[in-house]
Scaffold this active site. Structure first.
Site, PDB file in Angstrom:
ATOM      1  N   ARG A  26      23.135   2.707  30.562  1.00  0.00           N
ATOM      2  CA  ARG A  26      23.458   3.922  29.781  1.00  0.00           C
ATOM      3  C   ARG A  26      24.953   3.980  29.499  1.00  0.00           C
ATOM      4  NH1 ARG A  26      24.877   8.280  32.033  1.00  0.00           N
ATOM      5  NH2 ARG A  26      23.390   8.341  33.749  1.00  0.00           N
ATOM      6  N   ASP A  75      29.172   9.139   6.291  1.00  0.00           N
ATOM      7  CA  ASP A  75      27.914   8.467   6.613  1.00  0.00           C
ATOM      8  C   ASP A  75      27.716   7.382   5.558  1.00  0.00           C
ATOM      9  OD1 ASP A  75      25.221   7.678   6.800  1.00  0.00           O
ATOM     10  OD2 ASP A  75      24.633   9.592   7.674  1.00  0.00           O
ATOM     11  N   TYR A 117      21.188  13.724   4.583  1.00  0.00           N
ATOM     12  CA  TYR A 117      19.847  13.490   5.122  1.00  0.00           C
ATOM     13  C   TYR A 117      19.315  14.798   5.747  1.00  0.00           C
ATOM     14  CZ  TYR A 117      16.419  12.185   8.639  1.00  0.00           C
ATOM     15  OH  TYR A 117      15.302  12.148   9.430  1.00  0.00           O
ATOM     16  N   LYS A 160      18.253   1.626   9.313  1.00  0.00           N
ATOM     17  CA  LYS A 160      18.023   1.301   7.903  1.00  0.00           C
ATOM     18  C   LYS A 160      18.442  -0.141   7.593  1.00  0.00           C
ATOM     19  CE  LYS A 160      16.826   5.625   7.628  1.00  0.00           C
ATOM     20  NZ  LYS A 160      16.566   6.083   8.943  1.00  0.00           N
TER      21      LYS A 160
HETATM   22  N1  LCS Z   1      22.047   9.341   7.984  1.00  0.00           N
HETATM   23  C1  LCS Z   1      21.325   9.024   6.914  1.00  0.00           C
HETATM   24  C2  LCS Z   1      21.998   8.843   5.592  1.00  0.00           C
HETATM   25  C3  LCS Z   1      19.944   8.866   7.025  1.00  0.00           C
HETATM   26  O1  LCS Z   1      19.249   8.553   5.931  1.00  0.00           O
HETATM   27  C4  LCS Z   1      19.329   9.067   8.286  1.00  0.00           C
HETATM   28  C5  LCS Z   1      17.867   8.938   8.477  1.00  0.00           C
HETATM   29  C6  LCS Z   1      20.132   9.410   9.374  1.00  0.00           C
HETATM   30  C7  LCS Z   1      21.499   9.526   9.207  1.00  0.00           C
HETATM   31  C8  LCS Z   1      19.559   9.615  10.760  1.00  0.00           C
HETATM   32  O2  LCS Z   1      19.273   8.390  11.314  1.00  0.00           O
HETATM   33  P1  LCS Z   1      18.134   8.137  12.418  1.00  0.00           P
HETATM   34  O3  LCS Z   1      18.425   9.105  13.511  1.00  0.00           O
HETATM   35  O4  LCS Z   1      16.823   8.405  11.782  1.00  0.00           O
HETATM   36  O5  LCS Z   1      18.364   6.727  12.810  1.00  0.00           O
HETATM   37  N2  LCS Z   1      17.143   8.950   7.268  1.00  0.00           N
HETATM   38  C9  LCS Z   1      15.843   8.946   7.143  1.00  0.00           C
HETATM   39  C10 LCS Z   1      15.179   9.029   5.894  1.00  0.00           C
HETATM   40  O6  LCS Z   1      15.717   9.205   4.802  1.00  0.00           O
HETATM   41  N3  LCS Z   1      13.890   8.944   6.084  1.00  0.00           N
HETATM   42  O7  LCS Z   1      13.560   8.874   7.419  1.00  0.00           O
HETATM   43  C11 LCS Z   1      14.804   8.861   8.189  1.00  0.00           C
END
Ligand code: LCS
Length: 388
Positions: free
Chosen positions: A54, A179, A107, A204
């Site tokens: 951790r 981001d 998001y 992603k």
């Molecule tokens: N930032 C962006 C631009 C994102 O598209 C997402 C997730 C996150 C942060 C958060 O990331 P995660 O915690 O899911 O790794 N975007 C998503 C979307 O557009 N569809 O499902 C998840």
């Protein structure tokens, strides 16, 4: 080195003990101390070394340093998810009673974190349209400690001028966090434009294969070190195996991004000519309001495309229900083309009026263009569009 070389070799060396080319997965919870004094010295920080996964782990550290290199940052940290990365940035820069100014198109999960969770911790978030720098400057006050933007923004592909936000944030003495999930460092490097902190959902394009959840933060050595002092106790650490899968995914980032971009370009050309499509959102279109800024700050326009179908929400739903090759699922940046309806899915945390204010129309459909042959994706979309 060029980024195409860095994604393959950056930070990586054959294993010292075995010569293994692929990095070992240190799939362990804990690390053994030589004796009691050694353990005590590690806990006091008097000697470098690993204690507990951790807190730190060699596979995870390799990933963090590799991403810092790709983003031209001094240091990086990785987290169990993109949202954990964003949460840790906020709580290490902003305290109860202080506030964040954020662009309004982000998001949906980040939006609900900002709108619903942070206020319970005494942190207020003011949403603005950051393409209008006057709105940003009017919203920043003495208690503002962070400016947050996504560009290209999820889901509308809004483009925000990073350098302008840097000037504005720095003139007020606050850091800018970008981001960079949609662009990746292959297409855009915010640190080079003056941004202080960059976050990613590594779920992603970094992972690229739709099989992990992970997040990343990069910034200065001091910032990352201070953030980690708290983050290790918040506990949203990535697993070593997921770190390894992201390391493997990164090796092909450059070639995947090239293909995501060229496939998206072909699909955009098809959609813009289609008589059932009302509007196409893609920063590579000259008609896109952010086209000039995108040309200036990006090396390509990415693999994400949005479109409004004639007939609004019902027509959009009909498309998603009749595609066969495109997969009806959230997430993005995968090898598979994914299609979804942000208004009722990823961005369902926005109210009807908030969706409209952020430019997300009822029939808006989001496409994460994958690596299939573009003609097959086009045929699939064409069949679905012709059915409405
Ligand atoms: N930032 C962006 C631009 C994102 O598209 C997402 C997730 C996150 C942060 C958060 O990331 P995660 O915690 O899911 O790794 N975007 C998503 C979307 O557009 N569809 O499902 C998840």
């Amino acid at each position: 080195m060029h980024i195409e070389t860095d994604v393959v070799h950056g930070g990586q060396h054959p294993d010292k003990h075995t010569g293994a080319l692929s990095p070992p997965i240190y799939q362990t919870s804990t690390f053994v101390f030589r004796d009691a004094d050694h353990g005590a010295r590690l806990f006091k920080g008097e000697e470098p070394g690993h204690i507990y996964t951790r807190i730190s782990n060699p596979t995870i550290e390799l990933l963090a340093s590799k991403i810092a290199l790709l983003e031209s940052a001094q240091a990086g940290s990785v987290f169990a998810s993109g949202l954990a990365a964003i949460f840790n940035v906020v709580v290490s820069t902003v305290k109860s009673g202080e506030n964040v100014v954020s662009d309004d198109t982000i998001y949906g999960g980040t939006y609900t974190l900002f709108k619903n969770v942070l206020p319970d911790l005494g942190i207020k978030v003011t949403f603005v349209d950051a393409t209008d720098i006057d709105q940003v400057e009017a919203a920043v006050n003495e208690q503002t400690k962070l400016l947050f933007i996504e560009t290209p923004a999820n889901p509308t592909l809004k483009i925000i001028d990073i350098a302008r936000c840097v000037d504005s944030a720095h003139s007020k003495g606050i850091p800018l966090c970008v981001d960079n999930t949609f662009a990746t460092p292959y297409l855009q490097r915010p640190i080079g434009l003056g941004a202080d902190i960059v976050v990613h959902s590594a779920t992603k394009y970094f992972g690229g294969h739709g099989d992990i959840i992970g997040g990343v933060v990069v910034g200065t050595q001091d910032f990352v070190k201070n953030m980690w002092k708290r983050a290790k106790d918040i506990g949203a650490s990535l697993s070593p195996f997921n770190a390894w899968l992201i390391l493997r995914g990164l090796k092909t980032l450059a070639v995947r991004m090239d293909r995501h971009c060229s496939n998206a370009q072909k699909i955009v050309e098809f959609l813009t000519k289609h008589d059932r499509v009302e509007h196409v959102y893609y920063p590579g279109l000259e008609s896109h309001p952010g086209y000039e800024v995108a040309c200036r700050q990006m090396n390509g326009f990415g693999g994400m495309v949005g479109f409004d179908v004639k007939g609004g929400k019902e027509a959009g739903k009909a498309i998603m229900n009749s595609v066969k090759l495109c997969t009806l699922a959230v997430s993005l940046g995968d090898v598979d083309t994914l299609i979804e309806h942000p208004g009722s899915m990823t961005h369902s945390g926005y109210s009807e009026s908030e969706l409209l204010e952020s430019g997300i129309k009822p029939g808006f459909v989001r496409l994460s263009v994958g690596l299939e042959h573009p003609d097959d994706i086009i045929d699939d979309l064409d069949l679905a569009l012709r059915k409405i």
